[in-house]
Write an enzyme that holds these catalytic residues in place. Sequence first.
Site, PDB file in Angstrom:
ATOM      1  N   GLU A   1      34.799  -8.658 -92.144  1.00 38.15           N
ATOM      2  CA  GLU A   1      35.448  -9.184 -93.356  1.00 38.15           C
ATOM      3  C   GLU A   1      34.835  -8.634 -94.651  1.00 38.15           C
ATOM      4  OE1 GLU A   1      37.004 -13.489 -91.689  1.00 38.15           O
ATOM      5  OE2 GLU A   1      34.869 -13.235 -92.086  1.00 38.15           O
TER       6      GLU A   1
ATOM      7  N   ASP B   1      46.373 -14.713 -86.830  1.00 35.74           N
ATOM      8  CA  ASP B   1      47.042 -15.391 -85.716  1.00 35.74           C
ATOM      9  C   ASP B   1      47.752 -16.627 -86.246  1.00 35.74           C
ATOM     10  OD1 ASP B   1      45.125 -17.933 -85.245  1.00 35.74           O
ATOM     11  OD2 ASP B   1      43.912 -16.222 -85.785  1.00 35.74           O
TER      12      ASP B   1
END
Length: 268
Positions: free
Chosen positions: A42, A234
């Site tokens: 990230e 997701d």
Amino acid sequence: MRKKQFALFLICIMLAVFVCGCAPKSEESTEYIGIVSAMDNEIAILLKEAKIDRVDTIADVEYHVGSLHGQPVVIARAGIGKIRAASGITAMLMKYPISEVIFTGIAGGVADETQVLDEVIATRLVEHDYGILSNNGFEWRSGDPGSGDEEGIYYDCDPELVKLAYDAAVEVVGEDHVFKGTIATGDQFVANSEFVEKLRRDHDAYACEMEGAASAVVCIKYETPFVVIRALSDKADGKAHDSYGNFGDIAADHSSSIVIKMLDHLKN
Ligand code: ADE
């Protein structure tokens, strides 16, 4: 004699003022933008693009101090979950002068209209797993026990940072793929459609993740503006693990690109 001493004293003071005025400001007088994530992927792009001057390690977390697109930054991967986020951000705010905190990373999509790789900019955050578990089930109650906040509270992000992040996200992924709203935080990777429905019903959540609300609580305590930027890896359902595996890195990069775009706009 006394006059001479006084004159000498005055000259010393003037010299000290002159020297301090000319000396370069110490690094810690610079205000940094704090950029925090849970995982290495990230902040990968950010570290690649940044010019890092030094790395400080505090309690196992590495703080990369330098500049990114011309802005002074401290970048840290604090770790997964509420405790690590809170600990990592507390250390950052104690050690460096931080003007604002941007939390960047990935999340599970909760709102019906969201899809994998969409972006959610948090307007507010909530600890969805904080409360009382009795024989009657789970009752959400956030806030410090005894503080009067036990009814359940939401933590607001800084409106200016939200606007900046939203506009940057629109530039990076397009308006149809950017949402603003509540992000629900808990110490669980959610892969359960029924629970997603509950997060939607109870909190009107757009996304769920594991650090945002903890970061918010710390930033509010330290009176530091903050925002949370999340790309969806997701949909937090039965397919969440596979989807996370396939799209996690791409989603992480999207959020990082939005942070960079924000920094460019902060410059102007
Ligand atoms: N981060 C990315 N996907 C997530 C999920 N489904 N639950 C919690 N955190 C996440």
